[in-house]
Design a protein around this motif. Structure first.
Motif, PDB file in Angstrom:
ATOM      1  N   GLY A 156       0.806  -1.221   0.000  1.00 46.87           N
ATOM      2  CA  GLY A 156       0.000   0.000   0.000  1.00 46.87           C
ATOM      3  C   GLY A 156       0.832   1.260   0.000  1.00 46.87           C
ATOM      4  N   LYS A 157       0.438   2.213   0.845  1.00 46.99           N
ATOM      5  CA  LYS A 157       1.092   3.518   0.895  1.00 46.99           C
ATOM      6  C   LYS A 157       2.570   3.403   1.250  1.00 46.99           C
ATOM      7  N   GLN A 158       2.917   2.394   2.050  1.00 52.11           N
ATOM      8  CA  GLN A 158       4.300   2.264   2.497  1.00 52.11           C
ATOM      9  C   GLN A 158       5.283   2.084   1.351  1.00 52.11           C
ATOM     10  N   CYS A 168       4.809   3.160  -1.797  1.00 51.82           N
ATOM     11  CA  CYS A 168       4.689   4.185  -2.840  1.00 51.82           C
ATOM     12  C   CYS A 168       5.901   5.108  -2.806  1.00 51.82           C
ATOM     13  N   TRP A 169       6.496   5.327  -3.929  1.00 49.11           N
ATOM     14  CA  TRP A 169       7.676   6.195  -4.008  1.00 49.11           C
ATOM     15  C   TRP A 169       7.818   6.732  -5.421  1.00 49.11           C
ATOM     16  N   ASN A 170       8.276   7.962  -5.537  1.00 48.29           N
ATOM     17  CA  ASN A 170       8.519   8.568  -6.835  1.00 48.29           C
ATOM     18  C   ASN A 170       9.835   8.027  -7.393  1.00 48.29           C
ATOM     19  N   GLU A 189       6.913   5.601  11.827  1.00 47.33           N
ATOM     20  CA  GLU A 189       5.465   5.767  11.777  1.00 47.33           C
ATOM     21  C   GLU A 189       4.804   4.530  12.370  1.00 47.33           C
ATOM     22  N   HIS A 221       9.522   6.081   7.412  1.00 43.78           N
ATOM     23  CA  HIS A 221       9.016   6.825   6.258  1.00 43.78           C
ATOM     24  C   HIS A 221       9.496   8.265   6.377  1.00 43.78           C
ATOM     25  N   ASN A 264       4.683  12.869   7.696  1.00 44.83           N
ATOM     26  CA  ASN A 264       3.709  12.329   6.733  1.00 44.83           C
ATOM     27  C   ASN A 264       3.821  13.025   5.386  1.00 44.83           C
ATOM     28  N   ARG A 265       5.063  13.381   4.989  1.00 45.51           N
ATOM     29  CA  ARG A 265       5.301  14.078   3.724  1.00 45.51           C
ATOM     30  C   ARG A 265       5.723  13.112   2.627  1.00 45.51           C
ATOM     31  N   MET A 266       5.569  13.546   1.380  1.00 46.72           N
ATOM     32  CA  MET A 266       6.202  12.855   0.268  1.00 46.72           C
ATOM     33  C   MET A 266       7.621  13.397   0.164  1.00 46.72           C
TER      34      MET A 266
END
Length: 595
Positions: A130-132, A134-136, A170, A179, A183-185
């Motif tokens: 999931g969100k964990q 996700c990375w650009n 987190e 992370h 809670n930032r990208m």
């Protein structure tokens, strides 16, 4: 001294030593994963646990201090069983596809699993999703959450050494993970891209964006002329990963290896380091004479990690940065103008590649202010030292048997002053050598400014300072490396507690020699100081040690630029540090990579 027994051997160690340190003094190896001396001593991985007679449970050796009369067993059956269980539990939450990992054969976890003969794991694999994950993937710094072992090294290095606090934990309990803080990208964080989190990660959870395929595509394109430049600090480190001694791993051997890879032209960035000194030194003297340094000093600008740091943390000081481009960008600008004209190659046919000890350079070359008038980049691709090593291996080039070759003749000269750019204090020392000449018309002693050098590894003082008399003008200078130190120095300057005229800052501890793109080792030894000494030794033995005596730099000014800080030089070799913003630069970077 404290007397104890380790594995039936009597040992005497200094008071205050940990069990891990005591064992090391006795020549006994205790395996560990999360431990970094003075940085991360939390006993989280439990791989370093030992058995102490009289203690009911095993205790981590990294955070427990020795006591008089202690009897310790570092490899008893109980200890071995516990280590195997702990390793298997860690592996159950780690993506173990080692064959496709950048750290394969150079991973502390992989090495431990092999050493303990772990071929099967009874614990089911439980990887994050999931969100964990996700990375650009276009960002210069990559993170693979499925490989993270939650050792917290990245957090501690970023907090304690760099003072940036980019990473954090987190959630809680079994759901705890690392992370980007707040809670930032990562694109929206104030990351300086120093890459120290990468070099201190024991596994492959952190890495730089891999651009080797794009570079090889350019090399293989018959319509493209592939040109590569090699940064000064790379020569002090590239051989480490190839099994070469410093004597074998010469920069000319690397040049020969890159020619075998297919590059058409190979240059040394030390040339443009000399060029940078001519521009930066002239700019410093101009600002000094015009009274622009009365309140704040002029800062060096050759380190993009430092520039990013200043823009996000001390924006009021951005105007004090030298407007001179970094050596990488100066070389790129000259390659597609002066060199293209001399070699008779259309600039649009040139693919300009740089080999850097740095991750932040992958963002610098994509800044909107580092482009030609037609919008194309001065430097097309940046490879870290690690990427170049991987590229040489993939091409099956036997580095130890490669013939040493000279650099290409146009812009081929470089001096000792250019070489020491890769060591902390080197930029300042090189600049002062030429500034003294510009002020007096005579060369000072080549080592007249060595007071700005680091003299020992792991200096505890936040910065070095010195005063020099240049033709009756007293110049106060300061040098520091590591962003936590840079923060303390900037705070002191802004608050008026110190007053300097010229300041050098490098984002990575030890300067580019300890850059975030340099080879990673599994022994936790910091090598920046040793690499820096190699560069200073090379400078000492160079026939020419002053940037203003570089013959090819002189020729460049005569044939193309006119004079340092002149109209043509300003247009080609200088930049606008307020012409971009952090988030804008990231958006531009993503757009460029997509195209």
């Amino acid at each position: 001294m404290v007397n104890l027994t380790i594995n039936h051997l009597p040992v005497s160690v200094p008071e205050g030593s940990t069990i891990l340190e005591a064992a090391r003094i006795a020549g006994i190896h205790i395996p560990h994963l999360c431990y970094l001396k003075g940085i991360n001593e939390i006993g989280a991985c439990r791989i370093c646990a030992v058995e102490v007679e009289g203690e009911e449970t095993l205790i981590p050796s990294c955070e427990n201090v020795v006591r008089e009369g202690m009897v310790i067993h570092t490899s008893s059956p109980r200890v071995r069983r516990a280590r195997r269980v702990n390793l298997k539990l860690i592996l159950s939450q780690h993506n173990s596809k080692c064959a496709t990992c950048a750290r394969s054969k150079n991973c502390q976890l992989q090495s431990l699993a092999n050493d303990f003969g772990i071929l099967e794991n009874p614990y089911g694999e439980e990887l994050p999703g999931g969100k964990q994950v996700c990375w650009n993937e276009r960002f210069p710094l990559l993170r693979d959450a499925s490989k993270c072992i939650k050792c917290m090294r990245c957090i501690q290095v970023c907090d304690k050494i760099q003072g940036m606090k980019i990473w954090d934990l987190e959630a809680t309990g079994s759901r705890t993970h690392v992370h980007v803080s707040g809670n930032r990208m990562i694109e929206n964080a104030d990351c300086a891209l120093c890459g120290q989190c990468i070099t201190h990660c024991p596994v492959g959870a952190l890495s730089e964006r891999n651009d080797t395929d794009k570079v090889m595509a350019a090399i293989e394109d018959p319509e493209t002329v592939a040109v590569v430049q090699i940064a000064p600090a790379v020569r002090a480190a590239w051989g480490e990963a190839m099994g070469l001694s410093p004597e074998q791993a010469t920069v000319n051997r690397l040049a020969g290896a890159l020619r075998q890879t297919g590059f058409d032209y190979v240059f040394d960035t030390s040339f443009s380091a000399d060029l940078t000194i001519m521009e930066e030194g002239s700019e410093f003297l101009k600002r000094l004479r015009q009274g622009e340094l009365e309140k704040y000093p002029m800062f060096t600008s050759c380190c993009p990690g430092w520039v990013r740091f200043l823009k996000s943390q001390f924006p009021e000081l951005v105007g004090q940065l030298s407007t001179s481009k970094s050596p990488q960008q100066m070389f790129g600008a000259v390659i597609k103008t002066y060199f293209a004209k001399k070699a008779g190659i259309p600039p649009e046919k040139i693919c300009s590649v740089s080999v850097m000890p740095c991750v932040a350079k992958k963002a610098e070359n994509s800044l909107p202010t580092m482009r030609r008038e037609d919008g194309t980049r001065d430097v097309d691709y940046v490879l870290t030292t690690r990427e170049v090593v991987r590229m040489l291996r993939s091409e099956r080039i036997p580095a130890s048997r490669v013939w040493e070759t000279p650099f290409d003749r146009i812009m081929g000269d470089y001096t000792g002053a250019g070489v020491i750019f890769g060591a902390t204090g080197g930029v300042m020392e090189a600049a002062l050598r030429s500034a003294a000449y510009l002020m007096t018309g005579k060369n000072p002693a080549a080592d007249a400014f060595r007071a700005v050098r680091s003299t020992i590894a792991n200096e505890e003082q936040p910065w070095r300072e010195a005063e020099f008399d240049l033709a009756g003008t007293v110049i106060r200078v300061a040098v520091t490396s590591g962003l936590a130190n840079a923060r303390r120095l900037c705070e002191a300057i802004v608050e008026g507690r110190v007053k300097y005229d010229f300041v050098e800052v490098m984002a990575c501890p030890g300067g580019c020699a300890g850059g975030g793109g340099q080879p990673v080792h599994c022994d936790d030894m910091e090598r920046a100081f040793l690499r820096g000494q190699i560069l200073y030794d090379l400078d000492r033995d160079m026939p020419v040690r002053f940037s203003h005596e570089n013959g090819d730099v002189r020729l460049l000014y005569e044939e193309e630029l006119g004079e340092p800080s002149g109209e043509k030089a300003e247009k080609l070799l200088h930049t606008d540090h307020v012409g971009w913003q952090m988030e804008e630069s990231i958006l531009e970077l993503v757009k460029n990579v997509q195209n």
